[in-house]
Design an enzyme around this catalytic site. Structure first.
Site, PDB file in Angstrom:
ATOM      1  N   GLY A 143       0.615  -5.259   0.769  1.00 41.36           N
ATOM      2  CA  GLY A 143      -0.455  -5.411  -0.222  1.00 41.36           C
ATOM      3  C   GLY A 143       0.004  -6.108  -1.491  1.00 41.36           C
ATOM      4  N   GLU A 177      -0.176  -9.651  -0.687  1.00 41.44           N
ATOM      5  CA  GLU A 177      -1.595 -10.052  -0.644  1.00 41.44           C
ATOM      6  C   GLU A 177      -2.178 -10.220  -2.052  1.00 41.44           C
ATOM      7  OE1 GLU A 177      -2.233  -6.820   2.195  1.00 41.44           O
ATOM      8  OE2 GLU A 177      -3.298  -8.254   3.455  1.00 41.44           O
ATOM      9  N   GLU A 201       3.290  -4.850   8.444  1.00 43.47           N
ATOM     10  CA  GLU A 201       2.205  -4.028   9.006  1.00 43.47           C
ATOM     11  C   GLU A 201       2.301  -3.799  10.514  1.00 43.47           C
ATOM     12  OE1 GLU A 201       1.834  -6.140   6.596  1.00 43.47           O
ATOM     13  OE2 GLU A 201       0.632  -5.187   5.035  1.00 43.47           O
ATOM     14  N   ALA A 238       0.840  -1.218   0.000  1.00 42.15           N
ATOM     15  CA  ALA A 238       0.000   0.000   0.000  1.00 42.15           C
ATOM     16  C   ALA A 238       0.869   1.260   0.000  1.00 42.15           C
ATOM     17  CB  ALA A 238      -0.902  -0.009   1.225  1.00 42.15           C
TER      18      ALA A 238
END
Lengths: 267, 105
Positions: free
Chosen positions: A122, A125, A145, A69
């Site tokens: 991300g 992911e 994270e 992200a």
């Protein structure tokens, strides 16, 4: 649309395979532009699926697949928005990311993430939404994270739970350390590890092999073996958004954005 | 942080250590260090003679955080070890890096 050239990603159908390239400098940080373009991509998936049997997601940048992200964009939004509006925006962004990755996860195509270098947050992911991960030797996987006071928010934990044993998930999450391709293959997450720079070539060769099989049968096999953990995914969104409302996250984001040394990922 | 080199005699050839039925070849400190310096020079295209054991590798190699991870991957693959990122926290010179790696061989 079977071809698209965007600011953060592009796609085209080549030889019966959809190739989705990530190309936003410096390392495919996934911000609002990338998510908007990814949304357009998944809207096109049904049509693309009629022309193709496989999807390859890769990065055309040397630094890696994706750093995850876009934290700088998030921090900027945090600084410039009213708090409630910001938190609503965070939830909308997370739900959009889930919609994209769920669509890729459920796609009737066989999906391959061809990864190298940084495969973080991300980006990791997104790769986990694919059916196969092919990595070159430079790939490093990480969920950083917890450094920000968060958990992975784009489906990382439920998909890791689907694919791996609990011990290595705890290691990834709780230490925040990055793992090399060899270790991740040993854990069972990567189907092939190839030489540096060879992941896309190996993914294309795999796509040629996939073309030999009846696409309906392949889609049925995938649905049978790869259930999508929707309930846990929704719980993850809720936990992520709850954590995001805590002051620790703002402090974590500020620390990340302010750091100028070379070691933000080594702490 | 610059940890001093072990005071033991630097072996010119690998020392053999018996572990159960296995014979493990242990790399001497200077050989590990030499391999790291060679690997860094080749990978980051820096003349080998410009790299010294006590140099700050961030400065000498001119690398950022992502390139540091790249170096970590190269080292793990070369030495067939696993080196958690946090063990490199605060490490900036090649000699200390070699000691960290040797502890995992």
């Amino acid at each position: 649309m079977n071809e698209f050239q965007g600011q953060a990603l592009s796609w085209a159908v080549k030889d019966g395979t959809v190739e989705l390239a990530l190309h936003r400098e410096p390392c495919n940080e996934l911000g609002s532009i990338a998510l908007e373009e990814a949304d357009r991509f998944v809207d096109s998936l049904a049509k693309l699926g009629r022309e193709a049997h496989a999807l390859i997601i890769f990065s055309s940048l040397r630094a890696g697949f994706s750093a995850g992200a876009d934290l700088r964009e998030l921090y900027h939004l945090l600084q410039t928005s009213e708090r409630d509006a910001f938190l609503k925006g965070v939830r909308a962004r997370v739900e959009r990311a889930h919609r994209v990755i769920n669509a890729i996860d459920a796609a009737p195509l066989t999906t391959i993430a061809a990864v190298h270098g940084v495969v973080f947050g991300g980006g990791f992911e997104l790769a986990l939404g694919c059916d196969l991960i092919i990595a070159d030797k430079t790939a490093r996987f990480c969920f950083p994270e917890l450094r920000l006071g968060l958990i992975p928010g784009w489906g990382g934990i439920p998909r890791l739970k689907r694919d791996l044993g609990n011990a290595i998930i705890r290691d990834l999450l709780l230490t925040g350390r990055s793992l090399g391709a060899a270790k991740v293959q040993q854990a069972g997450l990567i189907s092939q590890v190839v030489a540096e720079g060879e992941a896309l070539r190996a993914a294309r060769a795999t796509a040629v092999q996939l073309r030999k099989f009846d696409p309906y049968t392949a889609a049925m096999a995938k649905r049978f073996i790869k259930p999508i953990p929707y309930e846990e995914l929704q719980r993850e969104i809720d936990i992520f958004c709850e954590l995001f409302s805590r002051p620790a996250v703002e402090a974590g984001l500020r620390q990340f954005v302010d750091r100028v040394d070379a070691q933000p990922y080594l702490s | 942080m610059n940890e001093s080199a072990p005071r033991e005699v630097l072996h010119s050839s690998p020392k053999q250590e018996i572990c159960g039925d296995d014979v493990v070849l242990m790399k001497s400190p200077d050989r590990t260090l030499e391999e790291i310096l060679n690997l860094a020079a080749v990978h980051f295209k820096v003349p080998r003679e410009k790299l010294g054991p006590d140099d700050d590798f961030f400065k000498t190699l001119g690398i950022d955080s992502l390139q540091t991870l790249d170096l970590l991957t190269k080292l793990e693959n070369h030495f067939h070890i696993e080196l958690p990122d946090y063990e490199l926290q605060g490490v900036s010179d090649f000699r200390t890096l070699a000691n960290r790696i040797r502890a995992r061989l």
